[in-house]
Design a protein around this motif. Sequence first.
Motif, PDB file in Angstrom:
ATOM      1  N   SER A 185      28.060  77.788  37.315  1.00 14.80           N
ATOM      2  CA  SER A 185      26.947  78.866  37.827  1.00 14.80           C
ATOM      3  C   SER A 185      28.255  79.784  38.486  1.00 14.80           C
ATOM      4  O   SER A 185      29.059  79.430  38.771  1.00 14.80           O
ATOM      5  CB  SER A 185      25.995  78.160  38.678  1.00 14.80           C
ATOM      6  OG  SER A 185      26.560  77.959  39.885  1.00 14.80           O
ATOM      7  N   ILE A 192      25.641  82.294  34.247  1.00 13.08           N
ATOM      8  CA  ILE A 192      26.391  81.204  33.430  1.00 13.08           C
ATOM      9  C   ILE A 192      27.672  81.654  32.793  1.00 13.08           C
ATOM     10  O   ILE A 192      27.897  82.608  32.104  1.00 13.08           O
ATOM     11  CB  ILE A 192      25.477  80.787  32.227  1.00 13.08           C
ATOM     12  CG1 ILE A 192      23.807  80.334  32.628  1.00 13.08           C
ATOM     13  CG2 ILE A 192      26.045  79.778  31.565  1.00 13.08           C
ATOM     14  CD1 ILE A 192      22.806  80.147  31.524  1.00 13.08           C
ATOM     15  N   MET A 235      23.223  73.545  36.814  1.00 15.48           N
ATOM     16  CA  MET A 235      22.676  75.008  36.658  1.00 15.48           C
ATOM     17  C   MET A 235      21.394  75.133  37.161  1.00 15.48           C
ATOM     18  O   MET A 235      21.191  75.918  37.997  1.00 15.48           O
ATOM     19  CB  MET A 235      22.728  75.313  35.300  1.00 15.48           C
ATOM     20  CG  MET A 235      22.666  76.869  35.123  1.00 15.48           C
ATOM     21  SD  MET A 235      23.887  77.849  35.873  1.00 15.48           S
ATOM     22  CE  MET A 235      25.256  77.197  34.817  1.00 15.48           C
TER      23      MET A 235
END
Length: 796
Positions: free
Chosen positions: A708, A611, A429
């Motif tokens: 992501s 997210i 991420m």
Amino acid sequence: MIKKNILIAFLFLVCQTFAQNQGTGYYNNSFFGLTSPGAMKYGLYGFDNPALLSTLSAPDLLFNWTNYKQSWSEAHRYGIYAAIPHVGFAAVNQKENGKSATDYRLSGAFGNAVSSFGIGYGWSGGDAGYFNKRDFWNVGYLFRPNQYLSLGASAILPSSGEKEGILEAAVRPFRNEIVSLFGDYAAKKEYMPGEPKWSAGIAVEAYPGFRLTGRYFENKTLTAGVQLELGTLGISSQSHFDKDQKYAFNSYGIRMGAYDRNVFSNAGDPKAYFSIDMGHGIAYKKFKYFDQKTTLAEMLENIEAAKDDPQVAGITINTSGMSGNREVLWEVREKLKEFRATGKKIIVFIDRGGLNEFHFASIGDKIVMDPLGTFMFEGYLMGRTFLHGTLDKLGLGFDEFRFFKYKSANEDFSRDKMSDADREQRQRMVDDWYKLAKDDIVSTGRITGDQFDSLINNKVGILPDEALSLGLIDTIARWDAVEKMVSDKKGYMVTSSSLESNKLPQDNSWGPKPKIAVFYALGICAMDEGITARQLVHSVKSAVDDNSVKAIVLRVDSPGGDAMASDYISSVLKTAKGKKPVIVSQGFVAASGGYWLSMYSDTIVAAPSTITGSIGVIGGWIYNKGFKEMTGASTDYVKKGDHADLGFGMTIPFINQSIPDRDVTTEERAKVESLMKTLYKDFVKKVAEGRGKSTEHIGEIAQGRIWSGYDGLKNGLVDVLGGLEKAIDIARQKANLKLGEYEVIQSTEAGLFDMNKFTPRLISTGIEDSPMIKDLKFRLQFNGQPLYMLPLDFEY
């Protein structure tokens, strides 16, 4: 049904009026009108049909006059019409043969874009008897079922004697203000000699703010008018022709107040700079009163308005005190990129900030930094605090119900460091966040990719002089220097209320426009807090059942929580599939239960830094391991049933939640495991169904793993990269709506005002507002139950 009954009752009243003896009225009263009342603009502000006052959007003032005999001392007429939305007042003076009378009218209206009703009371002063004036009531109705048609009916009801009923109609063949065809009919039993019974004509807006009108009357007289609008000022002239079509005289008008389409809006060099103050924060919702935040929707709409405004040369942005998560700032930056692509300039002032703030500011053509400012370029990090040892010291036990590799929501309580799986997904991420910032900043041409890496790894803290030498900024100065830069260019600063599209009247569109409804699911997934599913589901269901709503957009910014709350919303969205487009816009986080909210949509739009994913189930069991004894509390009970005592324990003061006296048994834990694995399979199956994928594919990318937006696009969890505006545009296209011919309705109000600001607290430590306490209360509320959520640090 109510609207229908009002219309039937009103038409009955008008028809009854037609049958009664009447004198002159309607055409005499509407002498200054360029068209029939509902055909163009707002008529005579309630003097002709009071129902039109409900369509007015801003205060306005109109002055009309005429001079029949080229001498002001002889026969003449003038009128003053003043109005604010829903209320109007007029005074019209008529003079002839040394006699003078003034008609006064006070009118009001209520209604909406489809149907409105108005009522006015008129009285006269001066030589009223000479002109046969009487006090009267004037009632009116306006019906605009679509953008093509406007229907009106009104009745003049004097205190005694003559009555009159009027029907009017107007048609817009192109659905806009460019061409309007109109006609009206005044019905009464007796007509005065030469008095017309009807009229018909056309109004053409040949150029924005330049209008031409022509009107033919049943008595063979004609009028031809021209109206020239200059923003807040307008002028008009109307030529009157007799029954032989010979010119007779002119009447004139001056209007001032409300902004109108301006014939000279494109003239001259643009000088205005739209000023944006980011210091009040960007939010999804705000309170109606005493809240200075700007909503994301407002911000995007205002930048679009500035982009299209011919008088706007650029935007100035003050980022001092700026707040907003990186995803929201990215959306605003993307909109500013569109603005800059038109050739208009952006000046950004920044005093201090980190990589997120500079990432945002880098869109500026010119960046101005405060002399005492600082950049802190540490990079990106995701970390968490582990409370396993703390719980031990407090005498609390925690049993983690974790059966899926990446579902790490309870590691805070069960471990003292990250698991390998959680470390892997978090590293991926932050790598993507870094990539996004680097790519965007490098694309501005200020620095290269290697220079960017060097700044992050070698500089960390950068002062203004060094930032200037590195080309990160252009000028070292305070905010007032930005204002001077604008004035030096002969420019001036404006607020959003001064942008042309925010000031324009709504007369270019009649009736209801097709709608795109935007809803917000924010915070933890719960029935009565966070996304408030119990309330939100009714709003969404109403939009699903509303034929005027052609598409639905759901903005999700949620780390998940209670599956029931998520399913309430996703189920009602599922019922809309095939009926109307459903688009989900994912914000900073839309994972676990937040992804559950998304899965049945036609299209999922996410930012690169969103997210998303985390398809999995987690649970945990907090129980007493000495805390009760340490505090001196004790419990006792009677029971019937082997597991009746499972959740029983002491209640903690202040947070009003219980801590069970014991851990689960091996048998109980096995039952929980079986239950959670069944729920997980069901979750995977639902996602596969919603996304049109195989359960095998979803299973490969599930196991509770976060992704992501970049990776979500690759693995099929996301369809398009973009923000809220992109989602709305996709909804528009799927609903086959043309640009400018629909409206977006947004649920952006959080209430009237923030009660917390007005609620006194005798003792306040802020602990009740602590995210940690709120999270603990939520977990205790669902102690031992399966949850579809992320760790605390993911909450938006």
